[in-house]
Scaffold this motif. Structure first.
Motif, mmCIF file in Angstrom:
data_model
loop_
_atom_site.group_PDB
_atom_site.id
_atom_site.type_symbol
_atom_site.label_atom_id
_atom_site.label_comp_id
_atom_site.label_asym_id
_atom_site.label_seq_id
_atom_site.Cartn_x
_atom_site.Cartn_y
_atom_site.Cartn_z
ATOM 1 N N ALA A 234 0.757 -1.178 0.111
ATOM 2 C CA ALA A 234 0.029 0.056 -0.130
ATOM 3 C C ALA A 234 0.898 1.090 0.070
ATOM 4 O O ALA A 234 0.654 2.329 -0.820
ATOM 5 C CB ALA A 234 -1.008 -0.027 1.247
ATOM 6 N N ILE B 6 0.692 3.748 -2.882
ATOM 7 C CA ILE B 6 0.190 5.235 -2.668
ATOM 8 C C ILE B 6 1.171 6.175 -2.872
ATOM 9 O O ILE B 6 0.944 7.444 -3.647
ATOM 10 C CB ILE B 6 -0.489 5.152 -1.112
ATOM 11 C CG1 ILE B 6 -1.882 4.509 -1.108
ATOM 12 C CG2 ILE B 6 -0.814 6.713 -0.913
ATOM 13 C CD1 ILE B 6 -2.270 4.327 0.496
ATOM 14 N N SER B 7 2.324 6.143 -2.805
ATOM 15 C CA SER B 7 3.503 6.787 -2.894
ATOM 16 C C SER B 7 3.584 7.063 -4.172
ATOM 17 O O SER B 7 3.699 8.307 -4.869
ATOM 18 C CB SER B 7 4.677 6.473 -2.194
ATOM 19 O OG SER B 7 4.551 6.480 -0.831
ATOM 20 N N ILE C 92 1.017 6.669 -6.727
ATOM 21 C CA ILE C 92 0.390 7.534 -7.279
ATOM 22 C C ILE C 92 0.405 8.939 -6.869
ATOM 23 O O ILE C 92 0.216 9.928 -7.743
ATOM 24 C CB ILE C 92 -1.129 6.978 -6.708
ATOM 25 C CG1 ILE C 92 -1.177 5.603 -7.389
ATOM 26 C CG2 ILE C 92 -2.349 7.987 -7.145
ATOM 27 C CD1 ILE C 92 -2.402 4.706 -6.496
ATOM 28 N N PHE C 93 0.886 9.227 -5.834
ATOM 29 C CA PHE C 93 1.161 10.660 -5.371
ATOM 30 C C PHE C 93 2.187 11.476 -6.189
ATOM 31 O O PHE C 93 2.156 12.591 -6.588
ATOM 32 C CB PHE C 93 1.154 10.992 -4.073
ATOM 33 C CG PHE C 93 -0.169 10.999 -3.064
ATOM 34 C CD1 PHE C 93 -1.353 11.670 -3.454
ATOM 35 C CD2 PHE C 93 -0.278 10.167 -1.945
ATOM 36 C CE1 PHE C 93 -2.295 11.864 -2.857
ATOM 37 C CE2 PHE C 93 -1.577 9.893 -1.295
ATOM 38 C CZ PHE C 93 -2.849 10.971 -1.444
#
Length: 131
Positions: free
Chosen positions: A3, A7-8, A10-11
């Motif tokens: 995760a 998430i990193s 995507i950001f």
């Protein structure tokens, strides 16, 4: 940790697409990439290798590739993160001239180069050789 990696990543993509010409955003993206590599490094140990062992997929080449992937991503996440965070703070603050930022950009990663030499010449190979 998967995760954290997702998430990193995507950001980082969203931030870079927002304004790719902004120096502070580019350094912030490098901070996020370091976080993504940290997640990938831990996911290799905690998820990928145990899953391969669980399904009896012990291939020497695949294990070696995942082992070196963990070393490389771990190295990047540990040693480049402070540099990227410091450069992000310098560029974001607008307190420094372009000349100082250029000097810092080339001067601050010098310790990382020395750490890279310690990675390939230190205890790493002694532990693998069994002695």
């Amino acid at each position: 940790m998967i995760a954290l990696f997702l998430i990193s990543t995507i950001f980082a993509i969203i931030s870079y697409r927002y304004d790719p010409k902004s120096p502070s955003i580019r350094w912030g993206v490098l901070v996020l990439v370091c976080a993504a590599f940290a997640g990938l490094s831990r996911a290799t140990i905690e998820t990928f290798l145990p899953t391969l062992d669980k399904f009896n997929m012990d291939f020497a080449l695949l294990d070696s590739l995942l082992y070196y992937l963990r070393i490389i991503t771990g190295f990047i996440s540990i040693y480049f993160f402070p540099y990227a965070l410091l450069m992000w703070a310098i560029t974001y603050s607008d307190k420094f001239t372009k000349r100082v930022i250029q000097i810092c950009k080339y001067l601050l990663p010098i310790p990382i180069i020395f750490m890279l030499f310690s990675l390939f010449g230190g205890e790493h190979y002694k532990l693998r050789e069994g002695g």
